[in-house]
Design an enzyme around this catalytic site. Structure first.
Site, mmCIF file in Angstrom:
data_model
loop_
_atom_site.group_PDB
_atom_site.id
_atom_site.type_symbol
_atom_site.label_atom_id
_atom_site.label_comp_id
_atom_site.label_asym_id
_atom_site.label_seq_id
_atom_site.Cartn_x
_atom_site.Cartn_y
_atom_site.Cartn_z
ATOM 1 N N ASN A 59 -4.498 12.599 1.000
ATOM 2 C CA ASN A 59 -5.901 13.047 0.974
ATOM 3 C C ASN A 59 -6.100 14.316 1.789
ATOM 4 O OD1 ASN A 59 -6.988 11.039 -0.697
ATOM 5 N ND2 ASN A 59 -7.204 9.599 0.998
ATOM 6 N N GLU A 71 -6.135 2.043 -0.256
ATOM 7 C CA GLU A 71 -4.845 2.214 -0.937
ATOM 8 C C GLU A 71 -4.044 0.918 -0.979
ATOM 9 O OE1 GLU A 71 -3.976 3.494 3.374
ATOM 10 O OE2 GLU A 71 -5.661 3.324 1.998
ATOM 11 N N ASP A 80 0.839 -1.197 0.000
ATOM 12 C CA ASP A 80 0.000 0.000 0.000
ATOM 13 C C ASP A 80 0.872 1.244 0.000
ATOM 14 O OD1 ASP A 80 0.884 0.442 2.568
ATOM 15 O OD2 ASP A 80 -1.050 0.193 3.537
ATOM 16 N N ILE A 81 0.233 2.411 -0.178
ATOM 17 C CA ILE A 81 0.944 3.683 -0.257
ATOM 18 C C ILE A 81 1.231 4.185 1.151
ATOM 19 C CG2 ILE A 81 0.843 6.060 -1.107
ATOM 20 C CD1 ILE A 81 -1.098 5.101 -3.243
#
Length: 342
Positions: free
Chosen positions: A232, A267, A224-225
């Site tokens: 966001n 994500e 994942d990021i």
């Protein structure tokens, strides 16, 4: 045939596929009957149609003036179609001369198909029925002088004409239904945002891979990021969505047919690889490096963390995923932007 991006692209492709063989047929006809008596008016019509189709072919290849091509073709074809049938009724049937419709009947399906392609389903149906009504009136006007043989032929012509209209109309709707069904199937297994496989498709892949893991190795790359919430919060959720799409595109470009790729959720992404654990780790390192060097359009540089593991005989899919998830958690705990194999 390449992927068609719109209805306009599809129609253009169909027009080209129809015009080219039609031109060949008309040129052959012109060469065959050029000096033969009795073909004068048909020869003139064929020359006009050949000239128009040649212009249309050039415009279609250049992707220019498509409405002009469509409606010009509609007018020319309609006039010639009605004219040839009129000639058959009033110059052949009325005088009981053989060869009333000639090659007209052979071209009826192509003419009706053109009506539907140019005008669409409903307007094409109305227009085709209107042309049929004109032909029906011609038949009524000639009925008193019509021989029995011609009466049977005309009835068969009417039945065939209606059949072509209905079969093309319903086939078009049937194709639309199949297309909608295929779109539904695709949407059921595809993540709407990234265009990659969704969780449902990934579950199916995992079950299939695990069941065949005795023949080939199966490894999971879970990633994942890093700090995606900050993306966001700083740039907004639209930018966050753009980052996810860019990331998915970048990863897909660097995978081989041996890997299956999808969005697990949020994500988080997953890669299912038919490589051993060590080779899967090397793949994860390559992807991690490429992603860390990539400049996202609106969010700059980002990093990802990986958890990698290989399927072990006798374990379940849930156990496999859980171990990959632990590897991802360890990568996060040890500083992120790294690969952990368990």
């Amino acid at each position: 045939m390449g992927k068609l991006g719109s209805l306009k692209d599809f129609k253009r492709t169909v027009y080209l596929s129809m015009i080219i063989p039609s031109l060949l047929a008309m040129v052959s006809y012109i060469l065959f009957v050029f000096n033969q008596p009795g073909h004068g008016k048909y020869l003139i019509l064929t020359v006009v149609l050949t000239f128009w189709f040649t212009i249309s072919l050039i415009l279609l290849y250049q992707k220019r003036l498509m409405p002009l091509v469509e409606y010009g073709t509609l007018i020319i074809i309609s006039v010639m179609h009605i004219g040839t049938v009129y000639d058959g009724f009033f110059n052949y049937i009325a005088t009981d001369k053989a060869g009333a419709f000639g090659v007209t009947v052979m071209w009826v399906p192509a003419v009706i198909l053109s009506f539907f392609l140019i005008l669409g389903a409903r307007r094409g149906l109305v227009f085709s029925l209107a042309v049929f009504f004109v032909f029906f009136v011609m038949g009524l006007m000639n009925y008193p002088e019509m021989s029995e043989d011609y009466l049977i032929s005309v009835i068969q012509f009417y039945v065939a004409y209606l059949f072509y209209i209905l079969i093309i109309y319903f086939s078009r709707n049937l194709i639309r239904l199949f297309s909608d069904f295929e779109n539904m199937k695709e949407n059921a297994f595809t993540d709407a945002l990234t265009g990659t496989a969704n969780r449902h498709q990934i579950d199916i892949w995992l079950d299939e891979k695990v069941s065949g893991a005795k023949e080939v190795p199966v490894s999971i790359l879970f990633f994942d990021i890093d700090y995606f919430k900050a993306v966001n919060d700083t740039f907004g959720h639209k930018v966050g969505d753009t980052v996810l799409k860019e990331l998915a595109g970048l990863v897909k470009q660097n995978l081989t047919p041996n890997e299956q790729f999808g969005r697990w959720g949020g994500e988080e992404f997953i890669i299912i690889s038919s490589q051993s654990g060590e080779n899967a780790r090397k793949l994860a390192e390559e992807l991690r490096l490429k992603i860390s060097e990539y400049h996202f359009k609106t969010a700059g540089r980002q990093t990802v963390s990986f958890g990698v593991t290989e399927f072990r005989s006798g374990e379940s899919v849930d156990t496999l995923i859980s171990r990959a998830d632990r590897g991802l958690y360890q990568s996060k705990h040890e500083g992120r932007n790294r690969v952990t194999i368990i």
